[in-house]
Write an enzyme that holds these catalytic residues in place. Structure first.
Site, PDB file in Angstrom:
ATOM      1  N   LYS A  36     -38.952  -8.598 -11.402  1.00 39.78           N
ATOM      2  CA  LYS A  36     -38.479  -7.993 -12.652  1.00 39.78           C
ATOM      3  C   LYS A  36     -37.027  -8.327 -12.972  1.00 39.78           C
ATOM      4  O   LYS A  36     -36.671  -8.467 -14.129  1.00 39.78           O
ATOM      5  CB  LYS A  36     -38.687  -6.479 -12.630  1.00 39.78           C
ATOM      6  CG  LYS A  36     -37.855  -5.731 -11.630  1.00 39.78           C
ATOM      7  CD  LYS A  36     -38.370  -4.302 -11.489  1.00 39.78           C
ATOM      8  CE  LYS A  36     -37.491  -3.492 -10.574  1.00 39.78           C
ATOM      9  NZ  LYS A  36     -38.215  -2.392  -9.924  1.00 39.78           N
ATOM     10  N   ARG A 129     -39.472  10.156  -8.036  1.00 39.76           N
ATOM     11  CA  ARG A 129     -39.896   9.317  -9.145  1.00 39.76           C
ATOM     12  C   ARG A 129     -41.415   9.380  -9.113  1.00 39.76           C
ATOM     13  O   ARG A 129     -41.967  10.480  -9.103  1.00 39.76           O
ATOM     14  CB  ARG A 129     -39.306   7.909  -9.055  1.00 39.76           C
ATOM     15  CG  ARG A 129     -39.238   7.231 -10.438  1.00 39.76           C
ATOM     16  CD  ARG A 129     -38.607   5.856 -10.428  1.00 39.76           C
ATOM     17  NE  ARG A 129     -39.494   4.834  -9.848  1.00 39.76           N
ATOM     18  CZ  ARG A 129     -39.187   3.546  -9.746  1.00 39.76           C
ATOM     19  NH1 ARG A 129     -38.006   3.115 -10.172  1.00 39.76           N
ATOM     20  NH2 ARG A 129     -40.032   2.683  -9.214  1.00 39.76           N
TER      21      ARG A 129
HETATM   22  C1  LIG Z   1     -38.115  -2.535  -8.633  1.00 38.09           C
HETATM   23  C2  LIG Z   1     -39.096  -2.056  -7.640  1.00 38.09           C
HETATM   24  C3  LIG Z   1     -39.095  -2.606  -6.346  1.00 38.09           C
HETATM   25  C4  LIG Z   1     -38.093  -3.628  -5.870  1.00 38.09           C
HETATM   26  O1  LIG Z   1     -36.821  -3.037  -5.726  1.00 38.09           O
HETATM   27  P1  LIG Z   1     -35.581  -3.823  -5.089  1.00 38.09           P
HETATM   28  O2  LIG Z   1     -34.604  -2.748  -4.796  1.00 38.09           O
HETATM   29  O3  LIG Z   1     -35.114  -4.790  -6.094  1.00 38.09           O
HETATM   30  O4  LIG Z   1     -36.058  -4.470  -3.849  1.00 38.09           O
HETATM   31  C5  LIG Z   1     -40.064  -2.147  -5.464  1.00 38.09           C
HETATM   32  N1  LIG Z   1     -40.963  -1.216  -5.824  1.00 38.09           N
HETATM   33  C6  LIG Z   1     -40.977  -0.659  -7.047  1.00 38.09           C
HETATM   34  C7  LIG Z   1     -42.010   0.368  -7.365  1.00 38.09           C
HETATM   35  C8  LIG Z   1     -40.039  -1.065  -7.994  1.00 38.09           C
HETATM   36  O5  LIG Z   1     -40.071  -0.506  -9.215  1.00 38.09           O
END
Ligand SMILES: *Cc1c(COP(=O)(O)O)cnc(C)c1O
Length: 357
Positions: A36, A129
């Protein structure tokens, strides 16, 4: 060449990925790369795949659709909206879920499209969350197990996002215990126990990740070489994969304190100024519409960002040893949010350096 631009160093990204994949593999953990932050760009995703990850994950269906040509399974990270159920079944192999109402629709749609869609049930271990509350997970697993068109592939959790809760042996231990409880109840094995994001990575390095966690979803640690529980740099990785460059459009000596009555600045704040006398300053053509300006770290340690409006950033270059000219560029490393914003801005040109394969 046009500026501002963000340069993505594909060989460095590949190396970061290799390091993290290798260290996780030593603990029996497979890595899904999270795309993302680079908006699901397929070229960047290819570099990450060449570094050894076997799956890509993203929060947004638009990005998953962009990645459809890549030969790897894809996971939708953000719990699906009812309005996107058809796309989820069409393009995502796995999705993370916390609502039975949505799961029922995913089941119907999977039957309609004649597919088996794999489901990870999210467990909220305190970060507040997404996720089922711990006591509700087993009942949800039993229901999903009975839903045609879906396969209960595993459980997962997400921490250090809303509540800033640090993953540890206690909370991740609960996830492993839940997995065993579900397996015993349903007399089946769960393929995946997904133990979080880059904030769980430190447990891989210090050897304290609970046995049974077999997947991490990693974005930041791969793209910035930084774990996100404590912000520590990861050995054998680079923090210069993404470099932002912006061009100098004014160079002048000016006072450091504005002249006149101080009201509100371009963003409605009353600014404060430090009197450094007359300084040599540069204006570069980038601003708050493109990037989180206080997440930009100059590679020239002699320059300092003084402030920014939507499309101008003002820089004190008095202490730099370089003789900057109009048309020169400054280069910046970026923190996570600044990377995300610069990659998302249509005003920032994306440039790829090197070949990852
Ligand atoms: C964005 C996201 C991740 C990855 O997070 P990082 O801190 O960039 O490794 C993993 N799991 C979920 C559900 C996310 O939304």
């Amino acid at each position: 060449m046009s500026y501002p631009c963000i340069e993505v160093n594909l060989p460095l990204l590949k190396k970061n990925t290799e390091t993290i994949v290798r260290k996780c593999a030593e603990r029996g953990i497979s890595v899904i790369a999270v795309s993302k932050v680079f908006c699901g760009d397929p070229i960047i995703a290819e570099a990450v795949l060449s570094g050894g990850v076997t799956m890509i994950a993203d929060s947004r269906m638009k990005n998953i659709v962009k990645l459809q040509e890549l030969n790897c399974p894809k996971t939708l990270l953000r719990i699906p909206a009812l309005s996107e159920v058809a796309e989820v079944i069409e393009y995502a192999d796995y999705s993370q879920n916390s609502e039975l109402e949505v799961l029922q629709q995913l089941s119907k749609e999977a039957i309609r499209q004649n597919k088996i869609h794999k489901v990870i049930l999210m467990v909220d271990l305190g970060d507040l969350r997404e996720g089922f509350w711990e006591d509700d997970v087993l009942a949800a697993a039993i229901e999903v197990h009975q839903m045609a068109g879906l396969r209960l592939a595993g459980i997962g959790t997400n921490l250090t996002c809303y509540g800033a809760v640090i993953p540890d042996e206690t909370n991740l231990g609960k996830l492993v215990a839940l997995k065993k409880k579900i397996e015993a109840n349903l007399d089946m094995t769960l393929e995946i126990v997904s133990g979080g994001n880059s904030s769980s990575y430190y447990l891989v390095e210090n050897g304290k990740i609970p046995a049974g966690i077999n997947q991490l979803r990693i974005g930041e640690a791969i793209i910035r070489g930084v774990e996100s529980a404590f912000g520590d740099r990861i050995e054998e990785t680079s923090d210069e994969v993404f470099i932002l460059k912006a061009e100098i459009i004014e160079l002048k000596e000016k006072p450091s304190i504005p002249i006149g009555t101080i009201g509100f600045d371009a963003f409605g704040n009353v600014p404060e100024f430090q009197d450094k006398g007359t300084i040599r300053r540069a204006i570069i053509a980038i601003g708050k519409q493109d990037v989180k300006v206080d997440g930009m770290i100059p590679l020239d340690s002699g320059i300092e960002i003084l402030g920014a409006s939507s499309d101008h950033t003002i820089i004190d270059i008095s202490k730099s040893s370089k003789n900057y000219q109009i048309g020169d560029t400054f280069a910046f490393k970026l923190d996570y949010v600044a990377t995300l914003m610069a990659m998302t801005s249509e005003y920032v040109e994306k440039r790829y350096l090197g070949d990852s394969v």
